[in-house]
Design a protein around this motif. Sequence first.
Motif, PDB file in Angstrom:
ATOM      1  N   GLU A 120      -7.454   7.494  -6.646  1.00  0.00           N
ATOM      2  CA  GLU A 120      -6.684   6.254  -6.739  1.00  0.00           C
ATOM      3  C   GLU A 120      -6.237   5.801  -5.352  1.00  0.00           C
ATOM      4  OE1 GLU A 120      -3.435   6.416  -9.445  1.00  0.00           O
ATOM      5  OE2 GLU A 120      -4.623   7.252 -11.086  1.00  0.00           O
ATOM      6  N   VAL A 121      -5.773   6.751  -4.542  1.00  0.00           N
ATOM      7  CA  VAL A 121      -5.328   6.418  -3.191  1.00  0.00           C
ATOM      8  C   VAL A 121      -6.518   5.994  -2.331  1.00  0.00           C
ATOM      9  CG1 VAL A 121      -4.229   7.324  -1.107  1.00  0.00           C
ATOM     10  CG2 VAL A 121      -3.300   7.895  -3.360  1.00  0.00           C
ATOM     11  N   ALA A 122      -7.649   6.655  -2.516  1.00  0.00           N
ATOM     12  CA  ALA A 122      -8.852   6.289  -1.764  1.00  0.00           C
ATOM     13  C   ALA A 122      -9.269   4.854  -2.077  1.00  0.00           C
ATOM     14  CB  ALA A 122      -9.988   7.253  -2.080  1.00  0.00           C
ATOM     15  N   GLU A 123      -9.193   4.483  -3.350  1.00  0.00           N
ATOM     16  CA  GLU A 123      -9.554   3.114  -3.735  1.00  0.00           C
ATOM     17  C   GLU A 123      -8.565   2.111  -3.147  1.00  0.00           C
ATOM     18  OE1 GLU A 123     -10.398   0.426  -7.761  1.00  0.00           O
ATOM     19  OE2 GLU A 123      -9.862   2.548  -7.929  1.00  0.00           O
ATOM     20  N   LEU A 124      -7.285   2.455  -3.187  1.00  0.00           N
ATOM     21  CA  LEU A 124      -6.256   1.573  -2.648  1.00  0.00           C
ATOM     22  C   LEU A 124      -6.475   1.302  -1.173  1.00  0.00           C
ATOM     23  CD1 LEU A 124      -3.374   0.219  -2.928  1.00  0.00           C
ATOM     24  CD2 LEU A 124      -2.455   2.456  -2.252  1.00  0.00           C
ATOM     25  N   LYS A 129       0.826  -1.208   0.000  1.00  0.00           N
ATOM     26  CA  LYS A 129       0.000   0.000   0.000  1.00  0.00           C
ATOM     27  C   LYS A 129       0.859   1.255   0.000  1.00  0.00           C
ATOM     28  CE  LYS A 129      -4.097  -2.197   1.880  1.00  0.00           C
ATOM     29  NZ  LYS A 129      -5.098  -2.267   2.966  1.00  0.00           N
ATOM     30  N   LYS A 130       1.984   1.216   0.700  1.00  0.00           N
ATOM     31  CA  LYS A 130       2.906   2.351   0.636  1.00  0.00           C
ATOM     32  C   LYS A 130       3.429   2.532  -0.778  1.00  0.00           C
ATOM     33  CE  LYS A 130       5.767   1.202   3.924  1.00  0.00           C
ATOM     34  NZ  LYS A 130       6.978   1.324   4.771  1.00  0.00           N
ATOM     35  N   ARG A 131       3.694   1.423  -1.454  1.00  0.00           N
ATOM     36  CA  ARG A 131       4.184   1.505  -2.832  1.00  0.00           C
ATOM     37  C   ARG A 131       3.135   2.144  -3.738  1.00  0.00           C
ATOM     38  NH1 ARG A 131       5.495  -3.376  -3.249  1.00  0.00           N
ATOM     39  NH2 ARG A 131       7.629  -3.030  -2.500  1.00  0.00           N
ATOM     40  N   GLY A 132       1.880   1.789  -3.560  1.00  0.00           N
ATOM     41  CA  GLY A 132       0.814   2.383  -4.368  1.00  0.00           C
ATOM     42  C   GLY A 132       0.675   3.874  -4.131  1.00  0.00           C
ATOM     43  N   ILE A 133       0.773   4.294  -2.871  1.00  0.00           N
ATOM     44  CA  ILE A 133       0.714   5.725  -2.555  1.00  0.00           C
ATOM     45  C   ILE A 133       1.904   6.438  -3.183  1.00  0.00           C
ATOM     46  CG2 ILE A 133       0.811   7.413  -0.682  1.00  0.00           C
ATOM     47  CD1 ILE A 133      -0.589   5.282   1.088  1.00  0.00           C
ATOM     48  N   ALA A 134       3.082   5.832  -3.088  1.00  0.00           N
ATOM     49  CA  ALA A 134       4.286   6.448  -3.641  1.00  0.00           C
ATOM     50  C   ALA A 134       4.195   6.596  -5.150  1.00  0.00           C
ATOM     51  CB  ALA A 134       5.515   5.619  -3.263  1.00  0.00           C
TER      52      ALA A 134
END
Length: 207
Positions: free
Chosen positions: A163-167, A63-68
Amino acid sequence: MSELLPLDPDQLLTTTRSVRKRLDLTRPVPLELIREALKVALQAPSGSNSQTWHWIVVDDPEKKRGIAQAYRKAFEPYIAAQKRTDATGERVASSATYLAEVLETVPVLVIGAIYVGRQGLPAGNQAGVWGSLLPAAWSLQLALRARGLGSAWTTLHLQYESEVAELLGIPDGVVQGVLLPVAYYTGTGFQPAPRRPLDDVLHVNGW
């Protein structure tokens, strides 16, 4: 309760800096320490004492990778558009670039969000909304600093907020306001930063 640094209130307020290059990317940050700092942050004011804030604490690597990834998509055009070539501008750009490159390796990411309901954000002045979240986010940074943790105020990921909200499974009606990378910091030499003279920005009884 964890041991606090021996800082008087003025020291704490004037030496809490955005920490990027000095974040310790190798030392884990206990969730209990984040919870302790958040309990302090929840004493901040909110409009009508509504307390409609929410705090998403992320330490999962994927999840950190997706935010990054979302952050870097916004960062690339942002940094390309920067025009400042003075020493301060170059230093800030270098620091910001470093954070964008390593964001997923920061031990903890904290997103401050607030419930606005189905109506969404107001079309006009939004001070009432953000004034009910951002003071608590700053209080969180102060509480982290007092516990030996550094953070940096970032908002670039908001260009890809959905995108972050969905993640993260953030529901509709909750909007994000700030992203704080959090880690122990290296070194102890935090000092007050240069600022414009007070008289340049002070207005008494009118502009």
